[in-house]
Design an enzyme around this catalytic site. Sequence first.
Site, PDB file in Angstrom:
ATOM      1  N   ASP A  51       0.975 -19.079  33.672  1.00 35.75           N
ATOM      2  CA  ASP A  51       1.717 -20.321  33.503  1.00 35.75           C
ATOM      3  C   ASP A  51       0.820 -21.257  32.703  1.00 35.75           C
ATOM      4  OD1 ASP A  51       2.898 -22.848  33.728  1.00 35.75           O
ATOM      5  OD2 ASP A  51       3.555 -22.541  35.799  1.00 35.75           O
ATOM      6  N   TYR A 143      10.956 -33.064  21.716  1.00 36.77           N
ATOM      7  CA  TYR A 143      10.588 -31.724  21.262  1.00 36.77           C
ATOM      8  C   TYR A 143       9.870 -31.800  19.913  1.00 36.77           C
ATOM      9  CZ  TYR A 143      11.000 -26.814  19.907  1.00 36.77           C
ATOM     10  OH  TYR A 143      10.717 -25.526  19.507  1.00 36.77           O
TER      11      TYR A 143
END
Length: 268
Positions: A51, A143
């Site tokens: 992760d 983003y």
Amino acid sequence: MTNKVVLITGASSGIGKAIGEFLAAKGYRVYGTSRNPKEQEKNGIKFLALDVTKVETIEQVVEKILQQEKRIDYLVNNAGMGITGPIEETPDEEIRKVFDTNYFGVINVIKAVLPAMRSQKDGFIINITSIAGYMGLPYRGIYSATKGALELTTEAFRMELKEFNIKMTNIAPGDFATNIAAGRYHAPVVKGSPYEKNYGNTLKLMDEHVDKGENPMVMAKKVYAVMQEKNPTIHYKVGEALQKFSIALKHILPDKVYEKMLMNHYKL
């Protein structure tokens, strides 16, 4: 055939999966990561749990690869997540989450492999960014910011690493047919919101672009081609001609003209 070792983050689907399978077929020893791998190995990719928002998992994976292979020749930072929504209505925790994944996570993976690459006096790091990182797109501003930040950071990082014979570059894809739309965070289209109409329409348009996007194998072939270069450039763009041309236009057109062009494209 090669015995070079490649670490790819976000390799369980989409672009990362295509890159991993293509490189494995070319003879590379490929380690791919995802948060919860469903298999230990498939199509030449050895999967490990990682992760990017958890430094301890990054360090564990890098250590495991080094124990087995004694080196890491290439790092492909592909793991990422999408986010859409009016910036005003996007929760702070979601903004931080996408920066943790798309920016800070990438930096931490790079930091973890650098000591080994510096020791072996060789290494190549490829950051998968986005054409969206070259411009602030409506309802994708966060983003765009994460990918734009990574583009600029790579420019600086390259200069810092040259003395160690470690190369770094960005490859920015346009719209590809992947599951990123399903996995991204969507700020809800709120009934009665001042953004309801425009955001709703833009969201549909964005999903259509992804659905009609190119095959991820195009990116895999580009990554492989860049890996063969002895002196890679700083930025590569992969996508439809119009998407790549839009970047060039930003450098040519006056700011307000370019802004108007984007607004027309998104029907705003």
